[in-house]
Design a protein around this motif. Sequence first.
Motif, PDB file in Angstrom:
ATOM      1  N   GLU A 114       0.822  -1.211   0.000  1.00 31.59           N
ATOM      2  CA  GLU A 114       0.000   0.000   0.000  1.00 31.59           C
ATOM      3  C   GLU A 114       0.859   1.264   0.000  1.00 31.59           C
ATOM      4  O   GLU A 114       0.445   2.302  -0.526  1.00 31.59           O
ATOM      5  N   LEU A 120      -2.973   2.245  -4.458  1.00 33.67           N
ATOM      6  CA  LEU A 120      -3.355   1.714  -3.160  1.00 33.67           C
ATOM      7  C   LEU A 120      -3.090   2.728  -2.046  1.00 33.67           C
ATOM      8  O   LEU A 120      -3.841   2.797  -1.065  1.00 33.67           O
ATOM      9  N   ILE A 148      -9.111  -4.042   0.067  1.00 37.86           N
ATOM     10  CA  ILE A 148      -7.733  -4.410  -0.286  1.00 37.86           C
ATOM     11  C   ILE A 148      -7.143  -5.341   0.761  1.00 37.86           C
ATOM     12  O   ILE A 148      -6.535  -6.372   0.438  1.00 37.86           O
TER      13      ILE A 148
END
Length: 278
Positions: A114, A120, A148
């Motif tokens: 991330e 992300l 996610i």
Amino acid sequence: MNEIISYFSTIPSSHRSLILVGGITLFWVIENTFPLFQMQYRKWHHAGINIFFTITTIIVNFILAFILIKTASWTTENNFGILQWLPEIPVWLYTIIGLLLLDLIGAYLVHFVEHKVKFLWRFHIIHHTDTWIDTTTANRHHPGESVIRFIFTTLGVLIVGSPMWMVFLYQSLSVIFSQFNHANISLPNKLDVLLSYFIVSPNMHKVHHHYVLPYTDSNYGNIFSVWDRIFGTFTSLPKDQLIYGVDTHMLPEENNKLKNLLQIPFQKSRSAKNTKNQ
């Protein structure tokens, strides 16, 4: 150990909710009694924003839970995954290996990715915009990030070959440890350092919430600190130098307004500073 396996094999949803609420309540009380920082903020307003994101996380995970259950069942029924391929070992060792690997994929890896993938990061940045880190920050995740993280947790279950009782155990521990290492609590420095060799301690994780790079890109772990040490992402910073938040969103109207926080992933991205001098 058999009692633990039996309990988490059939743990009711009400008990899982109690773990979440009980953890927040416990650390809320402790951080008010032994605070790391005396922060001047509207604690209930701040908690309201973070609890909103906690609720959306619960909803996302509830809706998608059947995928996780089906994945865990498939791995055990088809003898697929690392745990299924191990020779017979003591159950306590089997459990520790499984938890370590689930933490690697479901917490460390997704967190690392991330930070490195811009798309992300747009969702994860909401977690970093918090300028008052306390136990309610633990579940301050945009609904998009919750999806996610669910994907990576499911991938972890598939690769590790975790039975469902271990998944429930891991998720329960993950919630408690996240609340613990985000809590605004003051531990004796030597104790915090000692803990950081085994688990993610409060001071260790607070470094991750310092507002500028490279500190933001460090200490990704949630339960076990070993992964940060193995992969060279462990760092430290004296607590009196900590400034919470992320340098691209330091204004209150950006980091303390629910409407804007929900919109951040869809706004124009901003470049972060990279300095060791701030």
